[in-house]
Design a protein around this motif. Structure first.
Motif, PDB file in Angstrom:
ATOM      1  N   GLY A 100       0.631  -1.261  -0.184  1.00 50.41           N
ATOM      2  CA  GLY A 100       0.149   0.058  -0.068  1.00 50.41           C
ATOM      3  C   GLY A 100       0.926   1.172  -0.050  1.00 50.41           C
ATOM      4  O   GLY A 100       0.272   2.233   0.212  1.00 50.41           O
ATOM      5  N   SER A 101       2.071   1.064  -0.295  1.00 52.92           N
ATOM      6  CA  SER A 101       3.022   2.152  -0.123  1.00 52.92           C
ATOM      7  C   SER A 101       3.654   2.382  -1.535  1.00 52.92           C
ATOM      8  O   SER A 101       3.627   1.603  -2.540  1.00 52.92           O
ATOM      9  CB  SER A 101       4.211   1.886   0.680  1.00 52.92           C
ATOM     10  N   ASN A 102       4.348   3.553  -1.587  1.00 49.62           N
ATOM     11  CA  ASN A 102       5.127   3.891  -2.900  1.00 49.62           C
ATOM     12  C   ASN A 102       6.350   4.390  -2.596  1.00 49.62           C
ATOM     13  O   ASN A 102       6.127   5.446  -1.345  1.00 49.62           O
ATOM     14  CB  ASN A 102       4.442   4.710  -3.867  1.00 49.62           C
ATOM     15  N   PHE A 103       7.281   4.355  -3.215  1.00 48.56           N
ATOM     16  CA  PHE A 103       8.677   5.015  -2.928  1.00 48.56           C
ATOM     17  C   PHE A 103       9.325   4.840  -4.260  1.00 48.56           C
ATOM     18  O   PHE A 103       9.343   4.260  -5.157  1.00 48.56           O
ATOM     19  CB  PHE A 103       9.309   4.145  -1.793  1.00 48.56           C
ATOM     20  N   ALA A 104      10.481   5.868  -4.288  1.00 45.67           N
ATOM     21  CA  ALA A 104      11.440   5.921  -5.226  1.00 45.67           C
ATOM     22  C   ALA A 104      12.735   6.092  -4.752  1.00 45.67           C
ATOM     23  O   ALA A 104      13.008   6.818  -3.861  1.00 45.67           O
ATOM     24  CB  ALA A 104      11.050   7.168  -6.059  1.00 45.67           C
ATOM     25  N   ILE A 105      13.814   5.273  -5.347  1.00 44.87           N
ATOM     26  CA  ILE A 105      15.057   5.404  -4.889  1.00 44.87           C
ATOM     27  C   ILE A 105      16.039   5.859  -5.912  1.00 44.87           C
ATOM     28  O   ILE A 105      15.817   5.340  -7.110  1.00 44.87           O
ATOM     29  CB  ILE A 105      15.680   3.941  -4.433  1.00 44.87           C
ATOM     30  N   GLY A 106      16.983   6.490  -5.669  1.00 41.45           N
ATOM     31  CA  GLY A 106      17.874   6.960  -6.797  1.00 41.45           C
ATOM     32  C   GLY A 106      17.923   8.388  -7.350  1.00 41.45           C
ATOM     33  O   GLY A 106      16.870   9.142  -6.825  1.00 41.45           O
ATOM     34  N   HIS A 107      18.692   8.670  -7.945  1.00 40.73           N
ATOM     35  CA  HIS A 107      18.826  10.168  -8.518  1.00 40.73           C
ATOM     36  C   HIS A 107      17.637  10.497  -9.231  1.00 40.73           C
ATOM     37  O   HIS A 107      17.369   9.814 -10.346  1.00 40.73           O
ATOM     38  CB  HIS A 107      20.155  10.286  -9.158  1.00 40.73           C
ATOM     39  N   GLN A 108      17.142  11.561  -9.058  1.00 38.62           N
ATOM     40  CA  GLN A 108      15.798  11.985  -9.812  1.00 38.62           C
ATOM     41  C   GLN A 108      14.658  10.905  -9.852  1.00 38.62           C
ATOM     42  O   GLN A 108      13.942  10.812 -10.884  1.00 38.62           O
ATOM     43  CB  GLN A 108      16.353  12.309 -11.136  1.00 38.62           C
ATOM     44  N   ALA A 109      14.626  10.215  -8.749  1.00 42.98           N
ATOM     45  CA  ALA A 109      13.556   9.187  -8.725  1.00 42.98           C
ATOM     46  C   ALA A 109      12.230   9.643  -8.544  1.00 42.98           C
ATOM     47  O   ALA A 109      12.096  10.994  -7.940  1.00 42.98           O
ATOM     48  CB  ALA A 109      13.788   8.195  -7.856  1.00 42.98           C
ATOM     49  N   HIS A 110      11.098   9.307  -9.089  1.00 45.67           N
ATOM     50  CA  HIS A 110       9.900   9.793  -9.137  1.00 45.67           C
ATOM     51  C   HIS A 110       9.031   8.352  -8.808  1.00 45.67           C
ATOM     52  O   HIS A 110       8.827   7.488  -9.402  1.00 45.67           O
ATOM     53  CB  HIS A 110       9.632  10.449 -10.331  1.00 45.67           C
ATOM     54  N   ALA A 111       8.000   8.727  -7.971  1.00 49.49           N
ATOM     55  CA  ALA A 111       6.704   7.920  -7.499  1.00 49.49           C
ATOM     56  C   ALA A 111       5.668   8.340  -7.497  1.00 49.49           C
ATOM     57  O   ALA A 111       5.411   9.487  -7.001  1.00 49.49           O
ATOM     58  CB  ALA A 111       7.230   7.180  -6.194  1.00 49.49           C
ATOM     59  N   GLU A 112       4.634   7.824  -8.111  1.00 50.37           N
ATOM     60  CA  GLU A 112       3.382   8.029  -8.090  1.00 50.37           C
ATOM     61  C   GLU A 112       2.200   6.902  -7.608  1.00 50.37           C
ATOM     62  O   GLU A 112       2.612   5.858  -7.970  1.00 50.37           O
ATOM     63  CB  GLU A 112       2.683   8.447  -9.644  1.00 50.37           C
ATOM     64  N   THR A 113       1.395   7.416  -6.735  1.00 50.10           N
ATOM     65  CA  THR A 113       0.266   6.436  -6.585  1.00 50.10           C
ATOM     66  C   THR A 113      -1.079   6.792  -7.203  1.00 50.10           C
ATOM     67  O   THR A 113      -1.409   8.002  -7.222  1.00 50.10           O
ATOM     68  CB  THR A 113       0.120   6.597  -5.212  1.00 50.10           C
ATOM     69  N   HIS A 114      -1.699   5.772  -7.928  1.00 51.72           N
ATOM     70  CA  HIS A 114      -2.967   5.831  -8.512  1.00 51.72           C
ATOM     71  C   HIS A 114      -3.876   4.903  -7.503  1.00 51.72           C
ATOM     72  O   HIS A 114      -3.744   3.748  -7.906  1.00 51.72           O
ATOM     73  CB  HIS A 114      -2.976   5.836  -9.835  1.00 51.72           C
ATOM     74  N   GLN A 115      -4.964   5.456  -6.924  1.00 48.52           N
ATOM     75  CA  GLN A 115      -5.909   4.631  -6.371  1.00 48.52           C
ATOM     76  C   GLN A 115      -7.181   4.574  -7.120  1.00 48.52           C
ATOM     77  O   GLN A 115      -7.899   5.772  -7.575  1.00 48.52           O
ATOM     78  CB  GLN A 115      -5.980   4.710  -5.066  1.00 48.52           C
ATOM     79  N   HIS A 116      -7.649   3.651  -7.468  1.00 46.09           N
ATOM     80  CA  HIS A 116      -8.960   3.380  -8.527  1.00 46.09           C
ATOM     81  C   HIS A 116     -10.187   3.009  -7.371  1.00 46.09           C
ATOM     82  O   HIS A 116      -9.799   1.842  -7.052  1.00 46.09           O
ATOM     83  CB  HIS A 116      -8.854   3.008  -9.794  1.00 46.09           C
ATOM     84  N   THR A 117     -11.275   3.396  -7.519  1.00 46.03           N
ATOM     85  CA  THR A 117     -12.439   2.651  -6.786  1.00 46.03           C
ATOM     86  C   THR A 117     -13.353   2.305  -7.998  1.00 46.03           C
ATOM     87  O   THR A 117     -13.312   2.798  -9.015  1.00 46.03           O
ATOM     88  CB  THR A 117     -13.349   3.767  -5.959  1.00 46.03           C
ATOM     89  N   ALA A 118     -14.220   1.117  -7.745  1.00 43.86           N
ATOM     90  CA  ALA A 118     -15.037   0.464  -8.514  1.00 43.86           C
ATOM     91  C   ALA A 118     -16.039   1.716  -8.856  1.00 43.86           C
ATOM     92  O   ALA A 118     -16.558   2.229  -8.086  1.00 43.86           O
ATOM     93  CB  ALA A 118     -15.562  -0.478  -8.088  1.00 43.86           C
ATOM     94  N   PRO A 119     -16.572   1.596 -10.130  1.00 47.21           N
ATOM     95  CA  PRO A 119     -17.572   2.846 -10.506  1.00 47.21           C
ATOM     96  C   PRO A 119     -18.713   2.370  -9.807  1.00 47.21           C
ATOM     97  O   PRO A 119     -18.973   1.017  -9.813  1.00 47.21           O
ATOM     98  CB  PRO A 119     -17.578   2.640 -12.125  1.00 47.21           C
ATOM     99  N   ALA A 120     -19.484   3.297  -9.495  1.00 50.22           N
ATOM    100  CA  ALA A 120     -21.001   3.021  -8.903  1.00 50.22           C
ATOM    101  C   ALA A 120     -21.693   2.534 -10.046  1.00 50.22           C
ATOM    102  O   ALA A 120     -21.717   2.830 -11.439  1.00 50.22           O
ATOM    103  CB  ALA A 120     -21.470   4.359  -8.615  1.00 50.22           C
ATOM    104  N   ARG A 121     -22.680   1.533  -9.755  1.00 52.05           N
ATOM    105  CA  ARG A 121     -23.407   0.943 -10.738  1.00 52.05           C
ATOM    106  C   ARG A 121     -25.144   1.006 -10.045  1.00 52.05           C
ATOM    107  O   ARG A 121     -25.232   1.031  -9.068  1.00 52.05           O
ATOM    108  CB  ARG A 121     -23.240  -0.599 -10.975  1.00 52.05           C
ATOM    109  N   ASP A 122     -26.041   1.562 -11.104  1.00 55.28           N
ATOM    110  CA  ASP A 122     -27.296   1.645 -10.724  1.00 55.28           C
ATOM    111  C   ASP A 122     -28.070   0.089 -10.626  1.00 55.28           C
ATOM    112  O   ASP A 122     -27.346  -0.788 -10.907  1.00 55.28           O
ATOM    113  CB  ASP A 122     -28.304   2.625 -11.888  1.00 55.28           C
ATOM    114  N   GLU A 123     -29.121   0.276 -10.081  1.00 50.51           N
ATOM    115  CA  GLU A 123     -30.084  -1.273  -9.847  1.00 50.51           C
ATOM    116  C   GLU A 123     -30.003  -1.989 -10.957  1.00 50.51           C
ATOM    117  O   GLU A 123     -29.829  -3.193 -10.856  1.00 50.51           O
ATOM    118  CB  GLU A 123     -31.092  -0.868  -9.210  1.00 50.51           C
TER     119      GLU A 123
END
Length: 120
Positions: free
Chosen positions: A18-41
């Motif tokens: 559940g974490s993100n990290f970046a190691i090294g020169h000019q490292a970059h880390a991104e986290t994208h969390q997606h939830t399930a789309p809502a559905r009608d009945e």
């Protein structure tokens, strides 16, 4: 940070779930969390009917029509799961395949439920 027996630096990273990290020169880390789309009945009911029909199709003798229908049902299930709905084109394709499988509709009640939900 600790030092190894050889005098080299040693880094220990614990649990990174559940974490993100970046190691090294000019490292970059991104986290994208997606939830399930809502559905009608109605979409929830269609999804349940699609899953039931797919389960029923596993119990009948497979032919070209049932294979095509199962593939389209799988695509419908994936579309609903990822987008929260089954688009008009998807519903039309299901309607066509179910119309081509009229004999199957009389055998499987689940096919009738899906057919009703896509307007057949």
């Amino acid at each position: 940070m600790t030092t190894s027996d050889a005098g080299e630096p040693r880094v220990t990273i614990g649990d990174v779930h559940g974490s993100n990290f970046a190691i090294g020169h000019q490292a970059h880390a991104e986290t994208h969390q997606h939830t399930a789309p809502a559905r009608d009945e109605a979409t929830e009911e269609l999804l349940a009917a699609v899953r039931e029909l797919r389960a029923d199709l596993r119990r009948v003798r497979s032919d070209e029509a049932t294979v095509a229908l199962d593939a389209e049902l799988a695509d419908t299930e994936a579309e609903i799961t990822s987008t929260g709905t089954a688009g008009r084109t998807r519903r039309e394709r299901l309607r066509e395949l179910l119309a081509d499988s009229q004999a199957l509709l009389t055998v499987l009640a689940s096919a009738g439920a899906v057919a009703a939900m896509v307007g057949l």
